[in-house]
Design an enzyme around this catalytic site. Structure first.
Site, short mmCIF file in Angstrom:
data_model
loop_
_atom_site.label_atom_id
_atom_site.label_comp_id
_atom_site.label_asym_id
_atom_site.label_seq_id
_atom_site.Cartn_x
_atom_site.Cartn_y
_atom_site.Cartn_z
CD1 TRP A 40 -1.61 7.41 -1.16
CD2 TRP A 40 -1.64 9.27 -2.40
NE1 TRP A 40 -2.87 7.96 -1.07
CE2 TRP A 40 -2.90 9.11 -1.82
CE3 TRP A 40 -1.42 10.38 -3.22
CZ2 TRP A 40 -3.96 10.00 -2.04
CZ3 TRP A 40 -2.47 11.27 -3.44
CH2 TRP A 40 -3.72 11.06 -2.85
CE1 TYR A 54 -3.67 2.45 0.32
CE2 TYR A 54 -2.27 3.50 1.96
CZ TYR A 54 -3.35 3.54 1.11
OH TYR A 54 -4.12 4.67 1.05
N1 LIG Z 1 -2.39 8.62 12.21
C1 LIG Z 1 -2.75 8.62 10.93
N2 LIG Z 1 -2.11 7.82 10.07
C2 LIG Z 1 -2.46 7.82 8.76
C3 LIG Z 1 -3.48 8.66 8.30
C4 LIG Z 1 -4.14 9.50 9.23
O1 LIG Z 1 -5.08 10.25 8.87
N3 LIG Z 1 -3.74 9.47 10.54
N4 LIG Z 1 -3.81 8.65 6.97
C5 LIG Z 1 -3.55 7.42 6.25
C6 LIG Z 1 -3.73 7.60 4.82
S1 LIG Z 1 -5.28 8.17 4.34
C7 LIG Z 1 -2.80 7.27 3.90
S2 LIG Z 1 -3.19 7.36 2.23
C8 LIG Z 1 -1.46 6.78 4.29
C9 LIG Z 1 -0.34 7.28 3.38
O2 LIG Z 1 0.76 6.48 3.52
P1 LIG Z 1 1.78 6.21 2.32
O3 LIG Z 1 1.11 6.29 1.00
O4 LIG Z 1 2.53 4.98 2.62
O5 LIG Z 1 2.72 7.47 2.48
P2 LIG Z 1 3.79 8.11 1.52
O6 LIG Z 1 4.68 8.92 2.38
O7 LIG Z 1 3.11 8.80 0.39
O8 LIG Z 1 4.60 6.86 1.00
C10 LIG Z 1 4.96 6.67 -0.32
C11 LIG Z 1 6.40 6.16 -0.38
O9 LIG Z 1 6.70 5.84 -1.74
C12 LIG Z 1 8.00 6.33 -2.06
N5 LIG Z 1 8.04 6.53 -3.52
C13 LIG Z 1 7.71 7.63 -4.23
N6 LIG Z 1 7.87 7.42 -5.54
C14 LIG Z 1 8.32 6.16 -5.67
C15 LIG Z 1 8.67 5.35 -6.81
O10 LIG Z 1 8.56 5.73 -7.95
N7 LIG Z 1 9.10 4.08 -6.55
C16 LIG Z 1 9.22 3.59 -5.30
N8 LIG Z 1 9.64 2.33 -5.15
N9 LIG Z 1 8.89 4.34 -4.21
C17 LIG Z 1 8.44 5.59 -4.41
C18 LIG Z 1 8.12 7.59 -1.25
O11 LIG Z 1 9.47 7.95 -1.08
C19 LIG Z 1 7.41 7.21 0.04
O12 LIG Z 1 8.31 6.65 0.97
O13 LIG Z 1 -1.20 7.17 5.65
C20 LIG Z 1 -2.22 6.75 6.55
N10 LIG Z 1 -1.81 6.99 7.91
N1 LIG Z 2 -1.56 18.48 2.08
C1 LIG Z 2 -1.97 17.21 2.06
N2 LIG Z 2 -3.20 16.90 1.59
C2 LIG Z 2 -3.63 15.61 1.58
C3 LIG Z 2 -2.79 14.55 2.00
C4 LIG Z 2 -1.49 14.91 2.49
O1 LIG Z 2 -0.71 14.04 2.90
N3 LIG Z 2 -1.13 16.23 2.50
N4 LIG Z 2 -3.24 13.25 1.95
C5 LIG Z 2 -4.40 12.95 1.10
C6 LIG Z 2 -5.02 11.67 1.48
S1 LIG Z 2 -4.17 10.24 1.15
C7 LIG Z 2 -6.24 11.58 2.04
S2 LIG Z 2 -6.92 10.07 2.35
C8 LIG Z 2 -7.02 12.78 2.38
C9 LIG Z 2 -7.66 12.64 3.76
O2 LIG Z 2 -8.67 13.55 3.91
P1 LIG Z 2 -9.46 13.59 5.32
O3 LIG Z 2 -9.67 12.23 5.84
O4 LIG Z 2 -10.64 14.46 5.16
O5 LIG Z 2 -8.38 14.39 6.16
P2 LIG Z 2 -7.74 14.36 7.62
O6 LIG Z 2 -6.66 15.38 7.46
O7 LIG Z 2 -7.40 13.02 8.10
O8 LIG Z 2 -8.87 14.91 8.57
C10 LIG Z 2 -9.54 16.11 8.33
C11 LIG Z 2 -10.03 16.66 9.65
O9 LIG Z 2 -11.01 15.84 10.23
C12 LIG Z 2 -11.13 16.25 11.59
N5 LIG Z 2 -11.64 15.13 12.39
C13 LIG Z 2 -10.92 14.13 12.95
N6 LIG Z 2 -11.76 13.32 13.64
C14 LIG Z 2 -13.00 13.83 13.50
C15 LIG Z 2 -14.29 13.45 13.98
O10 LIG Z 2 -14.47 12.46 14.69
N7 LIG Z 2 -15.35 14.23 13.64
C16 LIG Z 2 -15.20 15.33 12.85
N8 LIG Z 2 -16.29 16.02 12.55
N9 LIG Z 2 -14.01 15.73 12.41
C17 LIG Z 2 -12.93 14.97 12.71
C18 LIG Z 2 -9.76 16.71 12.03
O11 LIG Z 2 -9.87 17.96 12.70
C19 LIG Z 2 -8.99 16.77 10.73
O12 LIG Z 2 -8.22 17.95 10.61
O13 LIG Z 2 -6.18 13.92 2.36
C20 LIG Z 2 -5.44 14.03 1.15
N10 LIG Z 2 -4.87 15.35 1.11
MO LIG Z 3 -5.23 8.45 2.04
#
Ligand SMILES: Nc1nc2c(c(=O)[nH]1)N[C@H]1C(S)=C(S)[C@@H](COP(=O)(O)OP(=O)(O)OC[C@H]3O[C@@H](n4cnc5c(=O)[nH]c(N)nc54)[C@H](O)[C@@H]3O)O[C@H]1N2
Ligand SMILES: Nc1nc2c(c(=O)[nH]1)N[C@H]1C(S)=C(S)[C@@H](COP(=O)(O)OP(=O)(O)OC[C@H]3O[C@@H](n4cnc5c(=O)[nH]c(N)nc54)[C@H](O)[C@@H]3O)O[C@H]1N2
Ligand SMILES: [Mo]
Length: 750
Positions: free
Chosen positions: A115, A113
């Site tokens: 991005w 998993y």
């Molecule tokens: N506490 C908490 N944890 C969360 C979340 C949260 O809301 N709260 N959000 C979750 C969510 S929604 C997501 S999507 C995840 C994101 O988690 P990840 O998608 O695992 O995070 P990234 O840092 O984007 O990791 C991508 C990795 O791919 C590497 N990479 C980039 N390009 C390439 C390439 O071309 N080849 C290879 N081999 N590697 C490459 C980058 O250097 C990086 O280390 O985190 C989750 N974790």
């Molecule tokens: N700049 C930037 N943008 C991103 C990403 C990034 O890494 N960087 N990651 C992308 C990815 S992979 C994803 S999945 C999306 C995620 O998009 P979301 O899931 O919408 O984003 P989060 O930042 O996890 O949370 C948004 C807000 O939800 C609020 N929240 C937390 N718990 C609760 C709750 O119980 N109730 C309510 N009402 N609010 C709550 C928090 O205050 C938090 O700031 O963002 C994407 N956009």
């Molecule tokens: Mo995500």
């Protein structure tokens, strides 16, 4: 590649936007926002420093302990031995073949998993899946950390694939601008998150849409723990995290007791209200879900709840729900309940009314663009049937053979001997990282392709250095964006980095699968061939795109993919013709009560939405852990990417923790103080940032800092995932519960 010795400027695409890159010789020297973007992200500035950072993986490397005596243990503490490519590929290929031949393909975990980076061909996850399928398959993962829980529950409610729904069926921004009078945003709509969109986003429009909403006098109400989750100028109802379901139930209770429920709508388009109503009214459990009941749970006042319900019934109201609400224990409930509340309001299927999910979560939601048939490398069918919910990885590694529940099915976790990861950083993204660190010691071998020495790479046995998008040519294209890019190779590979494709081709050749994996092509040939197919399909859909060489010369083009005619309105077809265009639910209608879910017999997800207090929330606060931690996405980057360069900025680490001044004062914490955030699972450092824009009792620490090295009891950078629990949302969704965490914050003494 072209002559790269001279200075050149070109545009490239990324998950957070397009930008202009300036290069000189083999180095990126500067980056600038792309001119066509009205609202460019702040992220590009640090790319040069990150690409040439000393934490790049320079050469193939093998963990010393593994090289000496194979097997786990020592991951994260051993040092690495650098080897020439051929030698490292020989060793890795022999190990993959050995594990496959001894334990079968069900012992290989290739969920991988993450991005990775934008670009259609060099998409690391597609590459690793194609490679593993070329050699007999792998254990895969279902869903995402983003929306795993929603992807399981919502098809039971609306009968459609959740991703299809949010990307292609929901009301567009234009529809909302034209029709919505009241926008009720659970978890806000955050332009900070909308900077990002998977596969690329060029014109960042979310903030401008909100300007238009304000101009036309739309009421915009952000309900959640942080004012900053919505653009400036929106109203804010500070909510205790995890209590949205209680609030939605109370709003529904007002509708029902004040005669505001649209029963005609419920009769015609939904099923099961009569099974849900007794719960709502308290006939089944003696507790009416009234505003007086919900107010102390949510931290709101009952009159505010009543006024909101009346306003929602009296105006064209769109309820939006952030993805964050389902990234929490019982995350199924606010999602399902929002649909029930919208159904009771009777506005589903009307433009600008009803419910929608994930606006602002990524920038592409709401753009409402026409879809062009894609451009993807065939990953082949996976002969292995085992699939785990993506966030159950540590459970799987710790409990091979043990049964677990998931969305009506029950079965054993596979016994994993080999993990291959490319394009993700589980030691950033998974919850309870100290537990994952333990689980991660179990497999015999872990192989990672990575450009940087991330905490995941540091915990692998074999690390192959991968190129970044600036070091290879690709095509940039997303169905949620109006642009098409040739992403040129800008610099030669840094160090000895290779493209993922070439790494897998090298492994495949050594395992007798070269012909299957490469089909006799190199990446330049693949790129042209995939593009030619895409161009042909686009033409068949009436969209002319330039041929490959012309696109190369032009670098990018804007495509005519804006919707013509009426804009998207979610479930308008159902509303127009419920018999002729039924939903794909068992009843053909919106399911307020689901016989299917009831039939699963889950205590943590019954047959209709209910308020189920999570194991950690402010209602269960203790002296040891009195504060609710939310861990949103970082505003200054994508997840953990580019982190090494950001962390170099003086004062940038540990990460800033938003805390209310009253909570800070109670702990003698001043602005900028270094604090320890801790609970029974772990501890990290953070930098206190005092703000009135957060609900008292709540603290927010964004994700994205790299997890520290093995043996560090307190993560020094501020990674919230040392604090979050590694539990599924429920037996139904089994999604990540990242937002379910209680913590204590203390001044860091010494
Ligand atoms: N506490 C908490 N944890 C969360 C979340 C949260 O809301 N709260 N959000 C979750 C969510 S929604 C997501 S999507 C995840 C994101 O988690 P990840 O998608 O695992 O995070 P990234 O840092 O984007 O990791 C991508 C990795 O791919 C590497 N990479 C980039 N390009 C390439 C390439 O071309 N080849 C290879 N081999 N590697 C490459 C980058 O250097 C990086 O280390 O985190 C989750 N974790
Ligand atoms: N700049 C930037 N943008 C991103 C990403 C990034 O890494 N960087 N990651 C992308 C990815 S992979 C994803 S999945 C999306 C995620 O998009 P979301 O899931 O919408 O984003 P989060 O930042 O996890 O949370 C948004 C807000 O939800 C609020 N929240 C937390 N718990 C609760 C709750 O119980 N109730 C309510 N009402 N609010 C709550 C928090 O205050 C938090 O700031 O963002 C994407 N956009
Ligand atoms: Mo995500």
């Amino acid at each position: 590649m072209d002559d790269i010795s001279r200075r050149r400027i070109a545009v490239t695409s990324s998950h957070w936007g397009a930008f202009e890159v300036e290069t000189e010789g083999d180095r990126i020297t500067a980056t600038r926002p792309f001119a066509a973007d009205p609202n460019p992200p702040s992220i590009p500035a640090i790319i040069p420093a990150a690409v040439h950072h000393h934490t790049r993986v320079a050469r193939p490397a093998i963990r010393r302990g593994w090289l000496d005596h194979r097997g786990g243990g020592g991951r994260g503490s051993d040092d690495f031995v650098e080897l020439p490519w051929d030698e490292a590929l020989d060793i890795a290929a022999a190990e993959i073949a050995r594990i496959r031949d001894t334990h079968g393909n069900t012992s290989i975990f290739g969920g991988s998993y993450g991005w990775s980076s934008a670009g259609r061909f060099h998409h690391a996850q597609s590459q690793v899946h194609r490679f593993l399928n070329s050699i007999g398959g792998y254990v895969a993962s279902f869903g995402s950390y983003s929306t795993g829980c929603a992807q399981a529950i919502m098809p039971h409610v609306f009968g459609m694939n959740f991703l299809e729904q949010i990307y292609h069926a929901q009301d567009s921004w234009q529809t909302i601008a034209d029709h919505t009078e009241t926008l009720v945003m659970f978890g806000g709509i955050n332009p900070k998150n909308a900077q990002v969109s998977m596969g690329g986003i060029t014109e960042h429009g979310t903030a401008s849409w909100f300007d238009r909403f304000a101009e036309k006098g739309m009421r915009r109400i952000n309900i959640g723990p942080q004012r900053t989750d919505a653009p400036g100028g929106c109203e804010w109802m500070p909510l205790r995290p995890a209590t949205d379901t209680a609030l939605m139930l109370a709003l529904a209770h007002v509708l029902e007791t004040e005669g505001l429920t649209d029963h005609a709508f419920l009769d015609r388009y939904t099923t099961g209200f009569t099974r849900f109503r007794p719960y709502l009214m308290g006939e089944t459990d003696g507790q009416p879900k009234s505003p007086d009941w919900a107010a102390p749970i949510c931290g709101l006042d009952p009159e505010t709840i009543r006024a909101l319900a009346r306003r929602m019934a009296g105006t064209r109201t769109l309820i939006t729900v952030a993805w964050s609400l389902q990234r929490a224990e019982h995350g199924e409930q606010p999602y399902w309940m929002s649909a029930v509340l919208a159904a009771m309001l009777g506005q589903i299927g009307l433009p600008g009314g009803g419910v929608g999910y994930g606006y602002g979560a990524i920038g592409g939601v709401g753009k409402g663009l026409r879809r062009l048939r894609g451009m993807t490398l065939d990953q082949f069918a996976n002969p292995v049937r085992e699939v785990i919910p993506v966030a159950r990885i540590a459970d799987m590694l710790l409990n091979p053979g043990q049964d677990y529940d998931f969305n009506g099915k029950r079965g054993p976790y596979p016994d994993i001997r080999l993990i291959y990861w490319a394009g993700g950083n589980p030691f950033h993204h998974h919850q309870d990282l100290n537990r994952l660190h333990e689980a991660w010691q179990r497999p015999e071998t872990i192989i990672v392709n990575e450009p940087w020495w991330t905490p995941t790479a540091k915990r692998a046995d074999i690390v192959f250095p991968a190129t970044t998008p600036y070091e290879r040519e690709d095509i940039g294209r997303s169905d949620l964006d109006e642009y098409l890019y040739n992403m040129p190779q800008l610099i030669p590979p840094v160090g000895e980095a290779r493209d993922d494709y070439d790494i897998f081709a090298g492994l495949a050749a050594r395992i007798g699968a070269e012909e299957r994996f490469t089909e006799g092509r190199d990446s330049a040939t693949w790129l042209r061939e995939l593009y030619a197919g895409y161009r042909e399909r686009a033409a068949a859909q009436g969209v002319e795109v330039p041929d490959f060489e012309e696109l190369r010369a032009r670098n990018w083009v804007r495509l005519p993919v804006e919707q013509e005619g009426p804009q998207a309105t979610f479930l308008s077809r159902l509303r127009d013709d419920p018999e002729g265009a039924p939903l794909a639910t068992p009843s053909g209608r919106i399911e307020i009560f689901s016989e299917t879910i009831e039939g699963f017999g889950y205590d943590d997800c019954p047959g209709h939405p209910v308020w189920l207090p999570p194991s950690e929330w402010l209602g269960a606060a203790s002296n040891a852990a009195p504060l609710h931690l939310v861990s949103p996405q970082p505003g200054d980057k994508l997840h953990s990417q580019l982190e090494p360069a950001l962390a170099d900025v003086p004062g940038a680490r540990p990460v800033a923790l938003a805390i209310h001044p009253s909570d800070a004062a109670a702990r003698a914490i001043a602005e900028g103080a270094i604090v320890r955030v801790h609970n029974a699972r772990g501890a990290c450092l953070a930098r206190a940032a005092l703000t009135d824009d957060i609900t008292p009792g709540v603290v927010a620490l964004p994700t994205g800092a790299w997890y520290g090295d093995a043996g560090e009891n307190v993560d020094p950078h501020g990674n919230p995932n040392v604090l979050t629990p590694d539990i599924g949302t429920s037996k139904l969704g089994q999604g990540s519960s990242a937002h379910t965490a209680l913590v204590q914050v203390s001044l860091n003494e010494g």
